[in-house]
Design a protein around this motif. Structure first.
Motif, PDB file in Angstrom:
ATOM      1  N   UNK A  98      -6.071   2.372   8.612  1.00 58.02           N
ATOM      2  CA  UNK A  98      -6.905   2.215   7.554  1.00 58.02           C
ATOM      3  C   UNK A  98      -7.069   0.592   7.304  1.00 58.02           C
ATOM      4  N   UNK A  99      -7.457   0.184   6.755  1.00 58.24           N
ATOM      5  CA  UNK A  99      -8.468  -1.123   5.869  1.00 58.24           C
ATOM      6  C   UNK A  99      -8.330  -1.277   4.757  1.00 58.24           C
ATOM      7  N   UNK A 100      -6.872  -1.394   3.940  1.00 62.89           N
ATOM      8  CA  UNK A 100      -6.995  -1.985   3.375  1.00 62.89           C
ATOM      9  C   UNK A 100      -7.994  -2.609   2.507  1.00 62.89           C
ATOM     10  N   UNK A 102     -11.312  -2.727   2.119  1.00 59.54           N
ATOM     11  CA  UNK A 102     -12.359  -2.294   1.770  1.00 59.54           C
ATOM     12  C   UNK A 102     -11.978  -2.033   0.487  1.00 59.54           C
ATOM     13  N   UNK A 103     -11.438  -1.712  -0.081  1.00 59.27           N
ATOM     14  CA  UNK A 103     -11.678  -1.502  -2.140  1.00 59.27           C
ATOM     15  C   UNK A 103     -11.433  -3.431  -2.637  1.00 59.27           C
ATOM     16  N   UNK A 104     -11.840  -4.012  -1.603  1.00 58.02           N
ATOM     17  CA  UNK A 104     -11.128  -5.187  -2.661  1.00 58.02           C
ATOM     18  C   UNK A 104     -12.589  -6.263  -1.992  1.00 58.02           C
ATOM     19  N   UNK A 105     -13.507  -6.361  -1.355  1.00 59.32           N
ATOM     20  CA  UNK A 105     -14.132  -7.057  -0.941  1.00 59.32           C
ATOM     21  C   UNK A 105     -14.851  -7.658  -1.900  1.00 59.32           C
ATOM     22  N   UNK A 106     -15.395  -7.033  -3.324  1.00 61.05           N
ATOM     23  CA  UNK A 106     -16.657  -7.185  -4.111  1.00 61.05           C
ATOM     24  C   UNK A 106     -15.439  -7.198  -5.227  1.00 61.05           C
ATOM     25  N   UNK A 115      -6.760 -11.123   8.947  1.00 57.37           N
ATOM     26  CA  UNK A 115      -6.019 -12.026   8.741  1.00 57.37           C
ATOM     27  C   UNK A 115      -5.372 -12.296   7.106  1.00 57.37           C
ATOM     28  N   UNK A 116      -6.087 -12.621   6.506  1.00 58.99           N
ATOM     29  CA  UNK A 116      -5.435 -12.976   4.722  1.00 58.99           C
ATOM     30  C   UNK A 116      -4.919 -11.842   4.433  1.00 58.99           C
ATOM     31  N   UNK A 117      -5.665 -11.042   4.742  1.00 60.36           N
ATOM     32  CA  UNK A 117      -4.837  -9.530   4.406  1.00 60.36           C
ATOM     33  C   UNK A 117      -3.406  -9.493   4.724  1.00 60.36           C
ATOM     34  N   UNK A 118      -3.682  -9.525   6.019  1.00 64.63           N
ATOM     35  CA  UNK A 118      -2.044  -8.894   7.086  1.00 64.63           C
ATOM     36  C   UNK A 118      -1.004 -10.292   6.720  1.00 64.63           C
ATOM     37  N   UNK A 119      -1.908 -11.475   5.989  1.00 60.95           N
ATOM     38  CA  UNK A 119      -0.719 -11.933   5.805  1.00 60.95           C
ATOM     39  C   UNK A 119       0.147 -12.009   4.076  1.00 60.95           C
ATOM     40  N   UNK A 186       4.768 -12.677  -7.734  1.00 61.72           N
ATOM     41  CA  UNK A 186       3.231 -13.306  -7.810  1.00 61.72           C
ATOM     42  C   UNK A 186       1.874 -12.663  -6.269  1.00 61.72           C
ATOM     43  N   UNK A 187       3.172 -12.319  -5.618  1.00 59.34           N
ATOM     44  CA  UNK A 187       2.098 -11.806  -4.053  1.00 59.34           C
ATOM     45  C   UNK A 187       2.105 -10.663  -3.833  1.00 59.34           C
ATOM     46  N   UNK A 188       2.325 -10.035  -4.942  1.00 57.44           N
ATOM     47  CA  UNK A 188       1.700  -9.376  -5.160  1.00 57.44           C
ATOM     48  C   UNK A 188      -0.003  -8.628  -5.574  1.00 57.44           C
ATOM     49  N   UNK A 189       0.439  -9.825  -7.028  1.00 56.70           N
ATOM     50  CA  UNK A 189      -0.917  -9.660  -7.222  1.00 56.70           C
ATOM     51  C   UNK A 189      -2.151 -10.774  -6.791  1.00 56.70           C
ATOM     52  N   UNK A 190      -1.060 -11.171  -5.450  1.00 57.86           N
ATOM     53  CA  UNK A 190      -2.120 -11.978  -4.497  1.00 57.86           C
ATOM     54  C   UNK A 190      -3.366 -11.009  -3.128  1.00 57.86           C
TER      55      UNK A 190
END
Length: 230
Positions: A98-100, A102-106, A115-119, A186-190
């Motif tokens: 599942x691409x986590x 997608x709900x955050x794109x906009x 890549x950034x989401x994986x990081x 803070x990383x969770x909020x990232x």
């Protein structure tokens, strides 16, 4: 265009890390040079006195020592368990199809490519793994103290100084594990954007300052006497 999306991440996230690391370097300097101005230094001095008192009157206080150490082990065990459970959950998210993002794109600022989401998730995973390792090592040291603190005082090897050093190693690792765990907030909020990371780091520093630093006359007087002990 992609660089513009990453701009806030490249600036605010490293700056947030620098704020947190800078505060803890400053705190470490105070613990080493002015221990009685910090909660960490005062607690370390108190634990040394506690170990010395327990071992001098071991026949009467051995049960108290075991119960106190047991409670400390339970706290470290709870944090270690929580860290490894979060690691398992993050590993499941990373490995899922599942691409986590997608709900955050906009809804977020900054980069949110694959890549950034994986990081973001891998950084969280690494932090929780290090927290688990610190708490596990803390349990190891304090388990040794649990046995050694009841040794007879005529021993020339197992002294109160040696037991105090083991106890301090345990509490140092426990504190490090807790601070690493807190730094994951803070990383969770990232996940929701780099601006929240920066704001969270800024708000955490004054909060930790009020928890770590003693105010008033309690920090005066004997800093020089125990500076080499902490």
């Amino acid at each position: 265009m992609e660089f513009r999306k990453c701009y806030l991440d490249l600036v605010l996230v490293p700056l947030s890390f620098l704020i947190t690391i800078g505060y803890h370097l400053w705190l470490w300097h105070n613990v080493r040079n002015r221990p009685l101005s910090t909660v960490i230094g005062v607690n370390a001095h108190g634990r040394r006195l506690w170990v010395s008192t327990i071992m001098k009157d071991n026949d009467k206080k051995n049960i108290l020592a075991v119960q106190t150490i047991r409670n400390t082990i339970m706290g470290s065990t709870l944090m270690a368990t929580t860290s490894i459970l979060l690691c398992s959950g993050l590993a499941a998210v990373i490995s899922s199809t599942y691409s986590v993002k997608k709900p955050l794109n906009d809804t977020i600022y900054g980069a949110h490519g694959e890549f950034m989401v994986a990081l973001k998730y891998v950084t969280l995973l690494v932090l929780f793994l290090f927290s688990f390792m610190c708490h596990s090592l803390s349990i190891r040291f304090i388990s040794q103290v649990n046995y050694l603190i009841n040794c007879p005082q005529d021993s020339t090897i197992v002294t109160s100084t040696y037991v105090s050093e083991l106890l301090e190693k345990s509490f140092t690792l426990n504190a490090a594990g807790n601070r690493i765990f807190y730094s994951a907030i803070p990383i969770v909020l990232w996940i929701f954007g780099p601006v929240l990371v920066f704001l969270c780091s800024l708000s955490m520093v004054p909060m930790l300052y009020n928890l770590d630093i003693l105010f008033g006359d309690s920090k005066k007087g004997r800093n020089g006497e125990i500076a080499n002990e902490v």
